[in-house]
Write a protein that holds these residues in place. Structure first.
Motif, PDB file in Angstrom:
ATOM      1  N   THR A   1       0.826  -1.196   0.000  1.00  0.00           N
ATOM      2  CA  THR A   1       0.000   0.000   0.000  1.00  0.00           C
ATOM      3  C   THR A   1       0.869   1.258   0.000  1.00  0.00           C
ATOM      4  O   THR A   1       2.072   1.207   0.237  1.00  0.00           O
ATOM      5  CB  THR A   1      -0.906   0.021   1.238  1.00  0.00           C
TER       6      THR A   1
ATOM      7  N   VAL B   1       0.306   3.801   2.084  1.00  0.00           N
ATOM      8  CA  VAL B   1      -0.071   4.459   3.330  1.00  0.00           C
ATOM      9  C   VAL B   1       1.088   5.296   3.870  1.00  0.00           C
ATOM     10  O   VAL B   1       2.267   4.984   3.663  1.00  0.00           O
ATOM     11  CB  VAL B   1      -0.520   3.401   4.362  1.00  0.00           C
ATOM     12  N   HIS B   2       0.733   6.371   4.587  1.00  0.00           N
ATOM     13  CA  HIS B   2       1.706   7.312   5.144  1.00  0.00           C
ATOM     14  C   HIS B   2       1.410   7.513   6.629  1.00  0.00           C
ATOM     15  O   HIS B   2       0.311   7.205   7.108  1.00  0.00           O
ATOM     16  CB  HIS B   2       1.615   8.647   4.393  1.00  0.00           C
ATOM     17  N   ALA B   3       2.390   8.026   7.348  1.00  0.00           N
ATOM     18  CA  ALA B   3       2.217   8.293   8.778  1.00  0.00           C
ATOM     19  C   ALA B   3       0.969   9.113   9.068  1.00  0.00           C
ATOM     20  O   ALA B   3       0.307   8.918  10.101  1.00  0.00           O
ATOM     21  CB  ALA B   3       3.453   9.007   9.318  1.00  0.00           C
TER      22      ALA B   3
ATOM     23  N   ASP C   1      -1.816   8.830   7.971  1.00  0.00           N
ATOM     24  CA  ASP C   1      -2.994   7.965   8.058  1.00  0.00           C
ATOM     25  C   ASP C   1      -3.140   7.324   9.433  1.00  0.00           C
ATOM     26  O   ASP C   1      -4.155   6.670   9.704  1.00  0.00           O
ATOM     27  CB  ASP C   1      -2.916   6.868   6.994  1.00  0.00           C
ATOM     28  N   TYR C   2      -2.135   7.488  10.299  1.00  0.00           N
ATOM     29  CA  TYR C   2      -2.176   6.871  11.624  1.00  0.00           C
ATOM     30  C   TYR C   2      -2.067   7.892  12.756  1.00  0.00           C
ATOM     31  O   TYR C   2      -1.794   7.516  13.900  1.00  0.00           O
ATOM     32  CB  TYR C   2      -1.072   5.815  11.748  1.00  0.00           C
TER      33      TYR C   2
ATOM     34  N   CYS D   1       7.009   6.362   4.189  1.00  0.00           N
ATOM     35  CA  CYS D   1       6.109   6.157   5.331  1.00  0.00           C
ATOM     36  C   CYS D   1       6.048   7.376   6.246  1.00  0.00           C
ATOM     37  O   CYS D   1       5.139   7.480   7.072  1.00  0.00           O
ATOM     38  CB  CYS D   1       6.561   4.948   6.143  1.00  0.00           C
TER      39      CYS D   1
ATOM     40  N   ALA E   1       4.481   6.651  11.734  1.00  0.00           N
ATOM     41  CA  ALA E   1       5.266   6.115  10.619  1.00  0.00           C
ATOM     42  C   ALA E   1       5.554   4.632  10.819  1.00  0.00           C
ATOM     43  O   ALA E   1       5.592   3.856   9.852  1.00  0.00           O
ATOM     44  CB  ALA E   1       6.566   6.892  10.463  1.00  0.00           C
TER      45      ALA E   1
ATOM     46  N   ALA F   1       2.523   2.887   9.722  1.00  0.00           N
ATOM     47  CA  ALA F   1       2.438   2.899   8.262  1.00  0.00           C
ATOM     48  C   ALA F   1       3.377   1.868   7.650  1.00  0.00           C
ATOM     49  O   ALA F   1       3.005   1.151   6.707  1.00  0.00           O
ATOM     50  CB  ALA F   1       2.764   4.297   7.737  1.00  0.00           C
TER      51      ALA F   1
ATOM     52  N   GLU G   1       1.936  -1.556   8.009  1.00  0.00           N
ATOM     53  CA  GLU G   1       0.903  -1.843   7.014  1.00  0.00           C
ATOM     54  C   GLU G   1       1.511  -2.135   5.649  1.00  0.00           C
ATOM     55  O   GLU G   1       1.072  -3.048   4.936  1.00  0.00           O
ATOM     56  CB  GLU G   1      -0.078  -0.678   6.900  1.00  0.00           C
ATOM     57  N   ARG G   2       2.524  -1.378   5.271  1.00  0.00           N
ATOM     58  CA  ARG G   2       3.144  -1.613   3.958  1.00  0.00           C
ATOM     59  C   ARG G   2       3.784  -2.999   3.882  1.00  0.00           C
ATOM     60  O   ARG G   2       3.779  -3.629   2.824  1.00  0.00           O
ATOM     61  CB  ARG G   2       4.182  -0.531   3.668  1.00  0.00           C
TER      62      ARG G   2
ATOM     63  N   ARG H   1      -4.431  -3.254   7.374  1.00  0.00           N
ATOM     64  CA  ARG H   1      -4.817  -1.886   7.710  1.00  0.00           C
ATOM     65  C   ARG H   1      -5.456  -1.868   9.102  1.00  0.00           C
ATOM     66  O   ARG H   1      -6.472  -2.519   9.344  1.00  0.00           O
ATOM     67  CB  ARG H   1      -5.804  -1.345   6.674  1.00  0.00           C
TER      68      ARG H   1
END
Length: 215
Positions: free
Chosen positions: A2, A4-6, A8-9, A166, A184, A187, A190-191, A196
């Motif tokens: 994915t 996704v980035h920090a 997002d958390y 991330c 991060a 993230a 998740e990667r 998720r």
């Protein structure tokens, strides 16, 4: 993988203040909650709904409070309470004030024949991130000091690119940005796993409480 980035958390600090200062989150691929507890040599306790109830169960274990898990009656003091759920083909272990998931002996047992991702922070801001496969560490670093890494994949330029994507600040200067190192780490988890985590997932998932021996 994915993108996704920090950012997002960011919710983790806001939604779970009881965990953000001291937590250990471990993900193990292809293992059930019960199977993971067996790998830990843990006694299986009761199921609870959501991280908040898991934290209450941890408190009851620490205090031996009324209403605590009946499984506690036969347990001694040298145990750690964990909560385990299953998401997208991975077992997810939550600890508060514990570090089983980043203990070498435990990681070797949990990652045997599979993959493991774990990240940890304690109240003194000591933190770690591990990526393991088949009992061996591929990557380890401290999220606060992400420019310094060890493991076979540590020097891979693609790893540096991944960490930067991330949200880790990989500069070594004193003015580097520390603010996003915890989100991060989520993230990056998740990667690497494809799992998720959201506030809703953590509040509604069924966690099996377990009581594991200290290694």
């Amino acid at each position: 993988m994915t993108d996704v980035h920090a950012s997002d958390y960011i919710w983790f600090r806001e939604e779970f203040p009881g965990l953000v200062e001291s937590y250990c989150l471990t993900l193990v691929e292809g293992v059930s909650a019960e199977g993971l507890l067996r790998r830990l040599g843990a006694v299986q306790g009761r199921p609870v709904t959501g991280v908040d109830d898991a934290l209450l169960a941890f408190d009851e274990f620490d205090d031996r409070a009324d209403g605590a898990d009946p499984a506690l009656a036969e347990l001694d003091e040298d145990l750690v309470a964990v909560g385990v759920t299953e998401l997208d083909g991975w077992a997810v272990v939550v600890e508060q004030y514990g570090n089983l998931g980043i203990t070498r002996e435990v990681m070797a047992a949990l990652s045997e024949g599979t993959r493991l991702v774990a990240h940890y922070r304690n109240i003194n801001a000591v933190d770690h991130f591990y990526w393991q496969e088949g009992g061996r560490t591929r990557l380890h670093f401290e999220p606060l000091f992400a420019a310094h890494r060890d493991g076979p994949d540590a020097a891979d330029p693609e790893v540096a690119t991944l960490l930067a994507a991330c949200g880790f600040d990989l500069r070594e200067s004193d003015d580097r940005d520390y603010r996003l190192h915890i989100p991060a780490a989520f993230a990056l988890g998740e990667r690497l796993t494809g799992v998720r985590l959201t506030a809703e997932v953590l509040r509604t998932a069924t966690f099996v409480i377990g009581y594991a021996p200290q290694p």
